[in-house]
Design an enzyme around this catalytic site. Sequence first.
Site, PDB file in Angstrom:
ATOM      1  N   GLU A  43      37.107  18.843  12.502  1.00 41.89           N
ATOM      2  CA  GLU A  43      35.863  18.156  12.169  1.00 41.89           C
ATOM      3  C   GLU A  43      35.274  18.744  10.878  1.00 41.89           C
ATOM      4  O   GLU A  43      35.281  19.957  10.688  1.00 41.89           O
ATOM      5  CB  GLU A  43      34.874  18.358  13.328  1.00 41.89           C
ATOM      6  CG  GLU A  43      33.472  17.831  13.080  1.00 41.89           C
ATOM      7  CD  GLU A  43      32.479  18.266  14.157  1.00 41.89           C
ATOM      8  OE1 GLU A  43      31.450  17.597  14.310  1.00 41.89           O
ATOM      9  OE2 GLU A  43      32.740  19.287  14.850  1.00 41.89           O
ATOM     10  N   LYS A  92      31.444   9.677  14.738  1.00 40.49           N
ATOM     11  CA  LYS A  92      31.086  10.441  15.935  1.00 40.49           C
ATOM     12  C   LYS A  92      29.958   9.740  16.698  1.00 40.49           C
ATOM     13  O   LYS A  92      28.865   9.533  16.177  1.00 40.49           O
ATOM     14  CB  LYS A  92      30.652  11.838  15.504  1.00 40.49           C
ATOM     15  CG  LYS A  92      30.354  12.818  16.636  1.00 40.49           C
ATOM     16  CD  LYS A  92      29.955  14.169  16.029  1.00 40.49           C
ATOM     17  CE  LYS A  92      29.701  15.242  17.069  1.00 40.49           C
ATOM     18  NZ  LYS A  92      29.316  16.525  16.425  1.00 40.49           N
ATOM     19  N   CYS A 102      34.264  16.600  18.602  1.00 38.95           N
ATOM     20  CA  CYS A 102      33.487  17.723  19.117  1.00 38.95           C
ATOM     21  C   CYS A 102      32.614  17.352  20.325  1.00 38.95           C
ATOM     22  O   CYS A 102      33.111  17.220  21.434  1.00 38.95           O
ATOM     23  CB  CYS A 102      32.669  18.333  17.981  1.00 38.95           C
ATOM     24  SG  CYS A 102      32.237  20.075  18.225  1.00 38.95           S
TER      25      CYS A 102
END
Length: 253
Positions: A41, A107, A141
């Site tokens: 990321e 995300k 994440c």
Amino acid sequence: MQAVIVQLETVWHDRNANHRKAAEMLRADPPAEGDLVVLPETFPVGFSMDVAAIADHEDSTGQFLSQIAAEYKVTVIGGNVTRPDDRARNVAIVANPNGQIVARYEKIHPFTFANEHNHYRGGDKIAHFDWNGASVSPMICYDLRFPEAFRIATKAGTEIFAVIANWPTARVNHWLALLTARAIENQAYVIACNRCGTDPNVAYPGRSVVIDPQGNTIGDAGDRERILKVEIDMNVLHDYRKAFPAIQDIRLL
């Protein structure tokens, strides 16, 4: 089919340095044609809220990933920060062996604990891309804590999850447990690439792993910069899903 995880220590706010570092690591231990190369990321800049300083307005990281993909004839996924409007996006970019960008995943779950939601806008779509006939979905994440996103992807045909992260050392036990759970409950491979080292705020453990559809860890990068290569056998996944067809009973209420 081989997953190639590039576990690196990101140089804070230095896109060119991180591009060079990733390229040098791959040059020293190159992937084979057809591999899936996975970088962390926001690997070009670190997990930073200073979006004015780090946003990639020129899409230079997209171009870098395309060059790597075309050079080695591989599929590449890596994180980046873009800023198309008043707030940034934490994205995963996927390039195919021809160097074409085939997916951009935003995300879905900004990390509110670190005020990411005040600087980044969350996405609203699951992404899928093809890797040698397998259906892969990127996740980023904090998404890992939300199994419903993985479930929706699985229902839509995902067989492999590529999770890229800046996951901290303080919660490394959560990282490993949640990755294992996502693999088991979705009968999917999980290829997880985390950064290592430190930034001005946080320490990172590395511990990039590959987990098979039964929850077995079949590769672990440890805590230092390195490239981890792990074979992915889709026959193992298909045979297991056929022998124990639990995902056929998914009900999205």
